[in-house]
Design an enzyme around this catalytic site. Sequence first.
Site, mmCIF file in Angstrom:
data_model
loop_
_atom_site.group_PDB
_atom_site.id
_atom_site.type_symbol
_atom_site.label_atom_id
_atom_site.label_comp_id
_atom_site.label_asym_id
_atom_site.label_seq_id
_atom_site.Cartn_x
_atom_site.Cartn_y
_atom_site.Cartn_z
ATOM 1 N N CYS A 266 -4.953 2.614 -3.762
ATOM 2 C CA CYS A 266 -3.614 2.649 -3.080
ATOM 3 C C CYS A 266 -2.348 1.998 -3.166
ATOM 4 C CB CYS A 266 -3.791 3.161 -1.527
ATOM 5 S SG CYS A 266 -5.150 4.584 -1.161
ATOM 6 N N GLN B 252 -4.720 -5.021 6.898
ATOM 7 C CA GLN B 252 -5.769 -6.107 6.486
ATOM 8 C C GLN B 252 -5.872 -7.372 7.272
ATOM 9 O OE1 GLN B 252 -7.989 -5.290 4.534
ATOM 10 N NE2 GLN B 252 -7.147 -3.137 3.483
ATOM 11 N N HIS C 292 0.918 -1.315 -0.016
ATOM 12 C CA HIS C 292 0.272 0.203 0.083
ATOM 13 C C HIS C 292 0.905 1.165 -0.129
ATOM 14 C CE1 HIS C 292 -2.742 2.824 1.784
ATOM 15 N NE2 HIS C 292 -3.809 2.374 1.489
ATOM 16 N N ASP D 171 2.989 -4.333 8.168
ATOM 17 C CA ASP D 171 1.451 -3.597 7.866
ATOM 18 C C ASP D 171 0.498 -4.374 8.212
ATOM 19 O OD1 ASP D 171 -0.575 -2.587 6.824
ATOM 20 O OD2 ASP D 171 0.314 -1.746 5.033
ATOM 21 N N LYS E 154 -10.836 -0.511 10.231
ATOM 22 C CA LYS E 154 -10.963 -1.612 9.340
ATOM 23 C C LYS E 154 -11.416 -2.922 10.160
ATOM 24 C CE LYS E 154 -7.694 -0.123 6.004
ATOM 25 N NZ LYS E 154 -8.323 0.408 4.573
#
Lengths: 143, 409
Positions: free
Chosen positions: B364, B201, B121, B198, B224
């Site tokens: 993104c 998600q 991302h 990261d 999220k």
Amino acid sequence: MSFNNLDTLYRQVIMDHYKKPRNKGILEDGSLTVDMNNPTCGDRIRLMMKVEEDKVVDVKFEGEGCSISMSSASMMTEAIKGKDIKTAMKLSHIFSEMIQGKEYDEEDLDLGDIEALQGVSKFPARIKCATLAWKAMEKGLQE
Amino acid sequence: MNPYEIRKLFPILNQEVNGQPLVYLDSAATSQKPAVVIEAIEQYYRGYNSNVHRGVHTLGTKATDAYEGAREKVRKFINASSIEEIIFTRGTTTSLNTVARSYGLANVQEGDEIVISYMEHHSNIIPWQQVAKQTGAVLKYIPLQEDGTISLDDVRATVTNATKIVSVMHVSNVLGTINPVKEIAAIAHEHGAIMVVDGAQSTPHLKVDVQDLDCDFFALSGHKMAAPTGIGALYGKKELLENMEPIEFGGEMIDFVGLYESTWKELPWKFEGGTPIIAGAIGLGAAIDFLEEIGLDNIERHEHHLAAYAMEKMSTIEGLTIYGPKDSAKRAGVITFNLEDVHPHDVATVLDADGIAVRAGHHCAQPLMKWLDVSATARASFYLYNTEEDIDKLVSSLIKTKEYFSNVF
């Protein structure tokens, strides 16, 4: 909303410009080049204009994007080709009012196919698609 | 777990959009919030809104307890060893920027390497580009396999003894790929580099254990995972955080302030300048309680099932391309696709007319779009409240979209 309402957006003439874009390609020497992106969605356009004595004598574009952005680019090039800068800017202003769903005065100008894009004003998420090419044109001619 | 029952806990899902029942398939952009989360925030503002770590008064104590209680919930949720390792931030982007600016700029020098992957991302690309530019370090990309996965051989070939930082996403927001971050962390450590994950998600969808992953930093976003926007967290190993300088100064983070010199609070507060995101943290705590009650294992299983179901149904549509791993066991509930001859924006507009919310664009992840050789894609993403019926509606609407666009010509 049903799929029938989509017909106000996807008018036949828009799809025609999308499938068979006018003035698509590259303008060689002596042309003014403007690159513009729509950073939120990845649409991009390269607009090339040849301006002589205050007049847009030739114009071409290249780019990638959805039916609305590419058909709008095609229509815009048709509309400004052969026009003087003042008229092109005036068209851009009228287009901007129209696409935002505002009252607009066509004055003595013939909008032609452009009026087919009026339905975009009912789809706020797509207005930026329609204005990309026009913004590129304004940027180029202001310079 | 019954998604039809879970749906009822999310007030927003009970509405019509463009005359059709809403089918929300954009949870990878942001998830919807259950009533318990909305109520927790409301209770705070109605009942005990107050600044934290300041007042002697009763409301201040209540607010502080709730805020710090939320931190403990985050700690437990990702299995960090202490609350000192949990810093509240605005979200994953802020968390990654904090690592880049505080750890990166202090520990990376000219000639060093920072390694990321092609599927990242923008929030896990640009902070490292900036560190590389400012320090003279080299930014390197782990290539992707044909099916949009990362091979450990490629990781081994990219990471060298000059690598100081490896930063990779846990789950791809575009391809749905679940990356082997534990194994990548081991490779990074063999070369003396630190591992940043990261987790934007992954935390909403699968059980995360930062100690098992042995990552050095882990970033997550509340919005999220059923919590409000504007709250997230950064996990960092204590020994690293202790040696790092804050990047925001003032307010909450100070210990003693003199005219020319000041000192910082201990961890984790030294990284929380200003009045913190109190309501957001309380909302995140409530979201964690909610998700844990349902069970992350159940959520993960449900999403794998939906992904497999969607892949099967969608691949019957002629002219539809699905990007990313074909094996649904390797992916989370994200399906990125394109319909032949119809631009993804047009797909999204037509689906919206049918009440179906999907994302269209570059998500993104422009370098990944370049790798896929597309300018944009459409994406349907699933969460615990989605059902097979939602996917059936998506499939039938996609077929209608195809027909619609072949007719308008």
